[in-house]
Design a protein around this motif. Sequence first.
Motif, PDB file in Angstrom:
ATOM      1  N   UNK A 177       0.838  -1.202   0.000  1.00  0.00           N
ATOM      2  CA  UNK A 177       0.000   0.000   0.000  1.00  0.00           C
ATOM      3  C   UNK A 177       0.874   1.252   0.000  1.00  0.00           C
ATOM      4  N   UNK A 178       1.981   1.224   0.721  1.00  0.00           N
ATOM      5  CA  UNK A 178       2.861   2.395   0.767  1.00  0.00           C
ATOM      6  C   UNK A 178       3.521   2.633  -0.586  1.00  0.00           C
ATOM      7  N   UNK A 179       3.938   1.560  -1.261  1.00  0.00           N
ATOM      8  CA  UNK A 179       4.529   1.725  -2.589  1.00  0.00           C
ATOM      9  C   UNK A 179       3.508   2.289  -3.578  1.00  0.00           C
ATOM     10  N   UNK A 180       2.265   1.835  -3.492  1.00  0.00           N
ATOM     11  CA  UNK A 180       1.240   2.375  -4.381  1.00  0.00           C
ATOM     12  C   UNK A 180       0.999   3.854  -4.098  1.00  0.00           C
ATOM     13  N   UNK A 181       1.042   4.222  -2.829  1.00  0.00           N
ATOM     14  CA  UNK A 181       0.860   5.631  -2.471  1.00  0.00           C
ATOM     15  C   UNK A 181       2.027   6.473  -2.980  1.00  0.00           C
ATOM     16  N   UNK A 182       3.242   5.991  -2.821  1.00  0.00           N
ATOM     17  CA  UNK A 182       4.406   6.717  -3.324  1.00  0.00           C
ATOM     18  C   UNK A 182       4.337   6.866  -4.838  1.00  0.00           C
ATOM     19  N   UNK A 183       3.969   5.793  -5.518  1.00  0.00           N
ATOM     20  CA  UNK A 183       3.900   5.832  -6.977  1.00  0.00           C
ATOM     21  C   UNK A 183       2.876   6.845  -7.465  1.00  0.00           C
ATOM     22  N   UNK A 184       1.764   6.958  -6.753  1.00  0.00           N
ATOM     23  CA  UNK A 184       0.702   7.876  -7.155  1.00  0.00           C
ATOM     24  C   UNK A 184       1.127   9.336  -7.043  1.00  0.00           C
ATOM     25  N   UNK A 185       2.152   9.608  -6.258  1.00  0.00           N
ATOM     26  CA  UNK A 185       2.607  10.981  -6.047  1.00  0.00           C
ATOM     27  C   UNK A 185       3.684  11.420  -7.048  1.00  0.00           C
ATOM     28  N   UNK A 186       4.206  10.482  -7.815  1.00  0.00           N
ATOM     29  CA  UNK A 186       5.319  10.789  -8.714  1.00  0.00           C
ATOM     30  C   UNK A 186       4.835  11.571  -9.932  1.00  0.00           C
ATOM     31  N   UNK A 187       5.569  12.602 -10.267  1.00  0.00           N
ATOM     32  CA  UNK A 187       5.307  13.391 -11.460  1.00  0.00           C
ATOM     33  C   UNK A 187       6.487  13.215 -12.423  1.00  0.00           C
ATOM     34  N   UNK A 188       6.261  13.477 -13.690  1.00  0.00           N
ATOM     35  CA  UNK A 188       7.357  13.479 -14.656  1.00  0.00           C
ATOM     36  C   UNK A 188       7.015  14.457 -15.769  1.00  0.00           C
TER      37      UNK A 188
END
Length: 446
Positions: free
Chosen positions: A275-286
């Motif tokens: 769940x934490x990895x999914x949350x981190x991934x959702x915050x990534x911008x590029x």
Amino acid sequence: MDATHEPVSSRSVVVIGAGPAGLAVARELERTGHRVTVLEEQDSVAGKCQSVSVDGHAFDLGGHICTNRYQRTARLVTELGVETERTTRYRVLDVAARTAVRQSMAFLRDGTLRRYQALREREFPHIGEPGLAHSARALAAPVTEWLARHGLEALAESFGTGYTAAGYGYLDDDVPALYFVKYAEMTGLLSGEGRELLGHAGDFTLVGGFATLWRRIAEELKDVRCGVRVTSVERHTGVSAGGVRVHTDAGPVTADDLVLSVPLDRILPVLDATAEERDLAARIRSNAYHTVLATASGLPENAFYFLDRHTATREASGHCVSYHHRYPDSDVRTFYSYGRPEEVGALLREDVAGLGGRVEEVHLQRAWAFMPHFGSADLAEGVLDKLDARQGRSHTYYVGGLPAFELVECAVAHAQDLVRRHFPPVDGTPPVQEDRPVTLQEEQQT
């Protein structure tokens, strides 16, 4: 054997991604006695440092400019015997007047550099070290707000054009100060040192294209597999003795540990993410960044040109922000733009015509999901601390542009540092020489 010494056994590691970070971490792991398999989806290594050949010249599509802060990269270049050359000059091109001027050195006036150096020492003294987490909270604010708060607007005048031209975003687009400051530091201009590196007083690049270095590294590694697509990653179930199992279209790979050199949001569809990895991934911008390699006549020559009007604001997205004319005997240039793929080609022809030139032939267009990063609010909440704290959990480690910053030297330094922190040398492995500045004499011996 010393009773206090716990024997270190060789570990097996699978690295996903064969860009600079993935290859650097794999090389460091092998040098310390561990067993590594590198998986790369593309048909060749180098990631965002790809090079292609046109009419007998090598053209770099992504990262290829090295400053005097590129000491880890210079060590690799020296050890692998890759030849270097001075890069072309930089110029800011006034789009309206069609005139070119030197980059502004406004940060040297009115005490800006002195104020900045005092602020750095007080609030983010580790900014020059590998990684970003150590300085993220202190530099979380949007860059324009942060510069104004500290009276450092001259930094934007000096470094903003190059920052945007290089693909890191527009300064009026909520870019956290962390990334702008890291970029400015890596130019070498804020250190007050005029040291040479590999015999070059200024910036340098590699003869034959930057991909030459990464191909050399891949050639010396024991197991690099290109053209392999990862279909799923198991870390929590289905692996009998712990560790990880990476399923690919060429069969499974089992290892003790996993290193992800691709951003978490890109690997998420095939990862058994927490769940934490999914949350981190959702915050990534590029950033949607593009390289167009084209033959174009009638343009200013023999320099890396930053287009002032097109780097000033995000409203110019889609227009060419910079181009590099590297070889005096060739009209082939590399052009760089932000925006949607369908608008980049048309606007490039318009921009070139506006400068008095003409696009004769487009050789290729490459789209990049460039500069993975977090926004200001996420940095203030400690998102990079959370990512750093995850190193080693679920047998997984993270390297690359997200934790390190999207510059080759930053990615290499962070990858090497991660190995030294988390993977002790196997007993009997010769010690790895510590990185230090490379002298001209050492380069001449290669």
